[in-house]
Design an enzyme around this catalytic site. Structure first.
Site, PDB file in Angstrom:
ATOM      1  N   ASP A  91      27.961   8.114  15.276  1.00 14.77           N
ATOM      2  CA  ASP A  91      27.841   6.977  16.650  1.00 14.77           C
ATOM      3  C   ASP A  91      29.395   6.669  17.233  1.00 14.77           C
ATOM      4  O   ASP A  91      29.472   5.450  17.974  1.00 14.77           O
ATOM      5  CB  ASP A  91      27.421   6.277  16.040  1.00 14.77           C
ATOM      6  CG  ASP A  91      25.973   6.702  15.498  1.00 14.77           C
ATOM      7  OD1 ASP A  91      24.755   6.967  16.461  1.00 14.77           O
ATOM      8  OD2 ASP A  91      25.140   5.618  14.641  1.00 14.77           O
ATOM      9  N   ASP A 106      19.456  11.594  18.279  1.00 18.29           N
ATOM     10  CA  ASP A 106      20.173  10.294  18.964  1.00 18.29           C
ATOM     11  C   ASP A 106      21.162  10.410  19.691  1.00 18.29           C
ATOM     12  O   ASP A 106      22.295   9.472  20.204  1.00 18.29           O
ATOM     13  CB  ASP A 106      20.361   9.154  17.485  1.00 18.29           C
ATOM     14  CG  ASP A 106      19.354   8.435  17.249  1.00 18.29           C
ATOM     15  OD1 ASP A 106      18.603   9.631  16.772  1.00 18.29           O
ATOM     16  OD2 ASP A 106      19.448   7.424  16.665  1.00 18.29           O
ATOM     17  N   GLY A 124      12.464  20.491  10.318  1.00 13.97           N
ATOM     18  CA  GLY A 124      13.158  18.823  11.106  1.00 13.97           C
ATOM     19  C   GLY A 124      12.747  18.063   9.788  1.00 13.97           C
ATOM     20  O   GLY A 124      11.593  18.379   9.223  1.00 13.97           O
ATOM     21  N   THR A 128      11.517  13.305   9.618  1.00 13.13           N
ATOM     22  CA  THR A 128      12.339  12.242  10.532  1.00 13.13           C
ATOM     23  C   THR A 128      12.740  11.096   9.406  1.00 13.13           C
ATOM     24  O   THR A 128      12.895  11.468   8.250  1.00 13.13           O
ATOM     25  CB  THR A 128      10.981  10.919  10.793  1.00 13.13           C
ATOM     26  OG1 THR A 128      11.063  10.393  12.052  1.00 13.13           O
ATOM     27  CG2 THR A 128       9.737  10.687   9.772  1.00 13.13           C
ATOM     28  N   ARG A 168      11.443   5.547  19.660  1.00 15.98           N
ATOM     29  CA  ARG A 168      12.880   5.682  20.090  1.00 15.98           C
ATOM     30  C   ARG A 168      13.982   6.739  20.830  1.00 15.98           C
ATOM     31  O   ARG A 168      14.368   6.947  21.546  1.00 15.98           O
ATOM     32  CB  ARG A 168      14.431   4.759  19.568  1.00 15.98           C
ATOM     33  CG  ARG A 168      15.138   3.764  20.495  1.00 15.98           C
ATOM     34  CD  ARG A 168      15.477   2.955  19.621  1.00 15.98           C
ATOM     35  NE  ARG A 168      16.346   2.451  18.537  1.00 15.98           N
ATOM     36  CZ  ARG A 168      15.569   2.325  17.377  1.00 15.98           C
ATOM     37  NH1 ARG A 168      14.279   1.144  17.396  1.00 15.98           N
ATOM     38  NH2 ARG A 168      16.071   2.066  16.153  1.00 15.98           N
ATOM     39  N   TRP A 218      15.346   7.641  23.029  1.00 16.99           N
ATOM     40  CA  TRP A 218      16.934   9.039  23.130  1.00 16.99           C
ATOM     41  C   TRP A 218      16.457  10.881  23.637  1.00 16.99           C
ATOM     42  O   TRP A 218      17.693  10.759  24.596  1.00 16.99           O
ATOM     43  CB  TRP A 218      17.799   9.345  22.078  1.00 16.99           C
ATOM     44  CG  TRP A 218      17.873   7.648  20.769  1.00 16.99           C
ATOM     45  CD1 TRP A 218      17.813   7.929  19.859  1.00 16.99           C
ATOM     46  CD2 TRP A 218      18.792   6.882  21.664  1.00 16.99           C
ATOM     47  NE1 TRP A 218      17.947   6.167  19.633  1.00 16.99           N
ATOM     48  CE2 TRP A 218      18.951   5.775  20.788  1.00 16.99           C
ATOM     49  CE3 TRP A 218      18.975   5.829  23.024  1.00 16.99           C
ATOM     50  CZ2 TRP A 218      19.234   4.539  21.375  1.00 16.99           C
ATOM     51  CZ3 TRP A 218      19.743   5.232  22.815  1.00 16.99           C
ATOM     52  CH2 TRP A 218      19.400   3.950  22.062  1.00 16.99           C
ATOM     53  N   SER A 266       7.526   3.784   6.524  1.00 11.93           N
ATOM     54  CA  SER A 266       6.307   3.894   6.210  1.00 11.93           C
ATOM     55  C   SER A 266       6.640   4.860   4.688  1.00 11.93           C
ATOM     56  O   SER A 266       7.777   4.811   4.172  1.00 11.93           O
ATOM     57  CB  SER A 266       5.769   4.629   7.294  1.00 11.93           C
ATOM     58  OG  SER A 266       6.477   6.264   7.316  1.00 11.93           O
TER      59      SER A 266
HETATM   60  N1  GLY Z   1      20.791   5.198  16.164  1.00 14.96           N
HETATM   61  C1  GLY Z   1      20.020   4.514  16.217  1.00 14.96           C
HETATM   62  C2  GLY Z   1      18.465   4.084  16.035  1.00 14.96           C
HETATM   63  O1  GLY Z   1      18.531   4.046  17.564  1.00 14.96           O
HETATM   64  O2  GLY Z   1      18.404   3.248  15.472  1.00 14.96           O
END
Ligand code: GLY
Length: 385
Positions: A98, A158, A216, A218, A230, A234, A349
């Site tokens: 990040d 992200d 993939g 989550t 979110r 992104w 979840s």
């Molecule tokens: N990049 C981490 C989030 O969106 O929570």
């Protein structure tokens, strides 16, 4: 939801005034500390410069300076600069990807505004750190964890917002490797994170021995096959930035595909639930930050579009920003030191890997992207991304 049918909005000046009052409130409480990633009962705890989120507070101050011209905001950022250099030089909580979220809104922004050598140096070191996470086997930037660890051998959507730091670093230094790594990551990531229905996958694993993409998963969405709001956001903003940098058709197509999915799944009350599995009546919390991110993506794309398409994107973004202002913006610094209500950092979840965090609270990136949207709507913004 048809965005063109939302109410027109002429409240930008009022929104900016109120947003600046919120930034003033937060600055008076934070001093030289950083806002924590999420508010608690709508007030931000103070934080050291740790986690992936502190760059958004510094970025909010950069934007507040641009929106007001008041030197005090820049002085506050200037006082934070040693911390940004110290963090990357001494490797404080930087063993992850990040670097863009941390160093673009803070140091790239401040460097653009002031020419600060410290900001430039810190941002370039952060770019080096991001490059060091590139995995030849699989051709991607590893998001989290120890490099090469099979349990962490994955990219996440992200990261599209971390790549602009690399494109910036090449422009700044003329060193091609930063851009090359960003391009190779993009070429791997874009085809993997996009589903045929234009929803997006949050994270994608690779086989560390062969580099082959395997599956993939989550982490923060409701379930593997759902669309985490979110993550989708992104995807929208990240593909707009990828289009700006590459002019590759896949980025252009992905922008409109992810945007169309996002907008067509908005509830009648406009602010998205935290995962698109949920709709009106579900009782689930919303994530206002995802809408702020998408508005910024639309406004970025508008700068690279034909006149007609740009007008449509800007008109939609303005209407959506009006909804965000009316429904989520804090309008009284006595109730909160944040900008946007109704964000959700993480919602547990049965199928994901997170605990509840910042549920129906302000979060620092929602605050930042809301201010970025206001700044973009004023016109003539030079992106920090
Ligand atoms: N990049 C981490 C989030 O969106 O929570």
């Amino acid at each position: 939801m048809k965005v063109s049918e939302l109410n027109a909005w002429n409240g930008l000046d009022e929104a900016i005034d109120r947003a600046l009052a919120q930034t003033d409130k937060a600055l008076s409480l934070m001093g030289t500390s950083f806002k924590y990633s999420v508010s608690e009962h709508l007030w931000y705890p103070k934080s050291q410069n740790v986690e992936w989120t502190t760059g958004f507070w510094t970025g909010e101050l950069n934007l507040a300076y641009e929106l007001s011209g008041r030197q005090g905001y820049l002085d506050a950022v200037s006082r934070q600069m040693p911390s940004w250099l110290d963090r990357i030089e001494n490797r404080i909580d930087v063993d992850h990807h990040d670097m863009g979220f941390l160093y673009s809104p803070s140091c790239v922004g401040f460097y653009q505004l002031t020419g600060s050598h410290t900001a430039r140096k810190a941002a370039l070191l952060a770019a080096d750190n991001l490059v060091s996470r590139f995995q030849e086997k699989g051709q991607f930037i590893q998001a989290w964890g120890k490099l090469g660890d099979p349990d962490n051998y994955r990219l996440i959507i992200d990261c599209l917002l971390n790549l602009p730091l690399l494109f910036w670093a090449t422009r700044e230094t003329d060193e091609k490797n930063y851009r090359d790594v960003a391009l190779r990551h993009l070429h791997t990531a874009l085809p993997l994170v996009m589903r045929p229905d234009h929803s997006t996958v949050h994270t994608y694993f690779f086989d560390p021995k062969t580099g082959k993409p395997t599956h993939g998963r989550t982490a923060q969405g409701y379930r593997d096959g759902s669309a985490w709001a979110r993550g989708q956001a992104w995807g929208v903003y990240g593909s707009a930035l990828a289009w700006r940098e590459t002019r590759e058709q896949i980025a252009y197509d992905d922008f409109y595909a992810t945007l169309d999915f996002f907008l067509s799944h908005l509830p009648s009350s406009v602010i998205p639930f935290w995962d698109f599995d949920f709709s009106e009546g579900s009782g689930e919390p919303r994530d206002s930050s995802s809408l702020a991110i998408v508005i910024c993506g639309m406004l970025e794309m508008a700068d690279h579009e034909t006149r007609a398409k740009a007008d449509e994107l800007r008109d939609g973004a303005r209407r959506l920003c009006g909804e965000l202002f009316n429904r989520c913006a804090v309008k009284n610094p006595e109730i909160s030191d944040g900008q946007l209500l109704h964000g959700t950092y993480a919602r547990k979840s049965p199928y994901n890997t997170v605990r509840n965090r910042g549920v129906d609270e302000c979060n620092v990136w929602g605050d930042y992207y809301y201010l970025e949207a206001l700044r973009r709507l004023k016109g003539g913004w030079k992106p920090y991304w």
